[in-house]
Design an enzyme around this catalytic site. Sequence first.
Site, PDB file in Angstrom:
ATOM      1  N   ASP A  23      -7.337   0.424   7.367  1.00 33.45           N
ATOM      2  CA  ASP A  23      -6.354   1.723   8.221  1.00 33.45           C
ATOM      3  C   ASP A  23      -6.958   2.509   8.440  1.00 33.45           C
ATOM      4  OD1 ASP A  23      -6.444   2.470   6.484  1.00 33.45           O
ATOM      5  OD2 ASP A  23      -4.890   1.367   4.802  1.00 33.45           O
TER       6      ASP A  23
ATOM      7  N   TYR B  46       6.335  -8.554   8.656  1.00 38.24           N
ATOM      8  CA  TYR B  46       6.036  -7.320   8.579  1.00 38.24           C
ATOM      9  C   TYR B  46       5.732  -6.571  10.727  1.00 38.24           C
ATOM     10  CZ  TYR B  46       3.382  -8.498   4.516  1.00 38.24           C
ATOM     11  OH  TYR B  46       3.522  -8.658   3.257  1.00 38.24           O
TER      12      TYR B  46
ATOM     13  N   ASP C 157       1.109  -0.869  -0.335  1.00 32.14           N
ATOM     14  CA  ASP C 157      -0.034   0.100   0.447  1.00 32.14           C
ATOM     15  C   ASP C 157       0.636   1.606   0.163  1.00 32.14           C
ATOM     16  OD1 ASP C 157      -2.395  -1.870   0.247  1.00 32.14           O
ATOM     17  OD2 ASP C 157      -2.679  -1.108   2.884  1.00 32.14           O
TER      18      ASP C 157
ATOM     19  N   ARG D 124      -4.114  -5.513   7.644  1.00 29.41           N
ATOM     20  CA  ARG D 124      -4.556  -4.822   7.909  1.00 29.41           C
ATOM     21  C   ARG D 124      -6.164  -5.646   8.146  1.00 29.41           C
ATOM     22  NH1 ARG D 124      -7.356  -2.042   2.537  1.00 29.41           N
ATOM     23  NH2 ARG D 124      -5.649  -3.249   1.932  1.00 29.41           N
TER      24      ARG D 124
END
Length: 297
Positions: A80, A66, A38, A171
Amino acid sequence: MNGVLNVYKEKGYTSHDVVAKLRGILKQKKIGHTGTLDPDAVGVLPVCLGKATKLCDMLTEKDKSYETVLLLGTVTDTQDTSGRILEESPVTVTEEEVRDCIRGFVGEQMQIPPMYSALKVNGKKLYELAREGIEVERRARKVSFYSIDVTELCLPRVKLSVTCSKGTYIRTLCHDIGQKLGCGGCMEQLTRTRVERFRIQESLTLDEIRQRKENGILEQDVLPIEEMFSEYPRICGSPGMDKALHNGNSFSCPGQMIPIKDSWVRVYDSQGMFIGIYQYQEERRRYMLVKMFKEET
């Protein structure tokens, strides 16, 4: 250049932006990325150059790691904090309840992809439909979370370190944790720290890549194609096999060698040139080409 470059994607860029800028820096058209990040996310984006673009789908399949910040008490349409707030709730759960809930997400899960994603339905990307105010049914997909560690907890924020399979939306993980806790949640920050062997510590920003290209030292940062497969067994053909190998033909087991089953193998011609990846098929008793990487002569 032919190989894989470990790019640090900075905030504000799409993965396509990174590819476009690299084409300008490297003066090379054949470049592809290995899975979108993103625009608000940062971190590792392996980029394939030249003949290595054949690796793009292979790297998309790899596990990833992550670091993310989960914000509890807020639900948005994009899952988000960049999205429109749909709900806000007080966060009354305890830290131990949060930890117990998160532990329950480790392992195999069924995850429904978010509307704001690049997945396509009937030829149209979901985020395009979402921007038109259209929501469509999405099938839940099987994903795996190999580890989810709480690295910092200061409610309503929870910092997580996650290692997961392909096709996983962090997310959505944040959203689902919030739903299970009953207060809602969304993702506040996301950093991709690893894709397969590519780690954030060795990644290069676009400016660093430009400087290294101008100084003539960038090639040392490009991982050669065959090194991407260094864990697989190596097979060298005889001189009589060279022509067939250069054409990507299948071949039977060389000499007295026992067939290597259930694994890819790296295949080289008699001169040591890397040809490509093959796999043994028992029913045919031959090695069949998976992907060709032979350099043009």
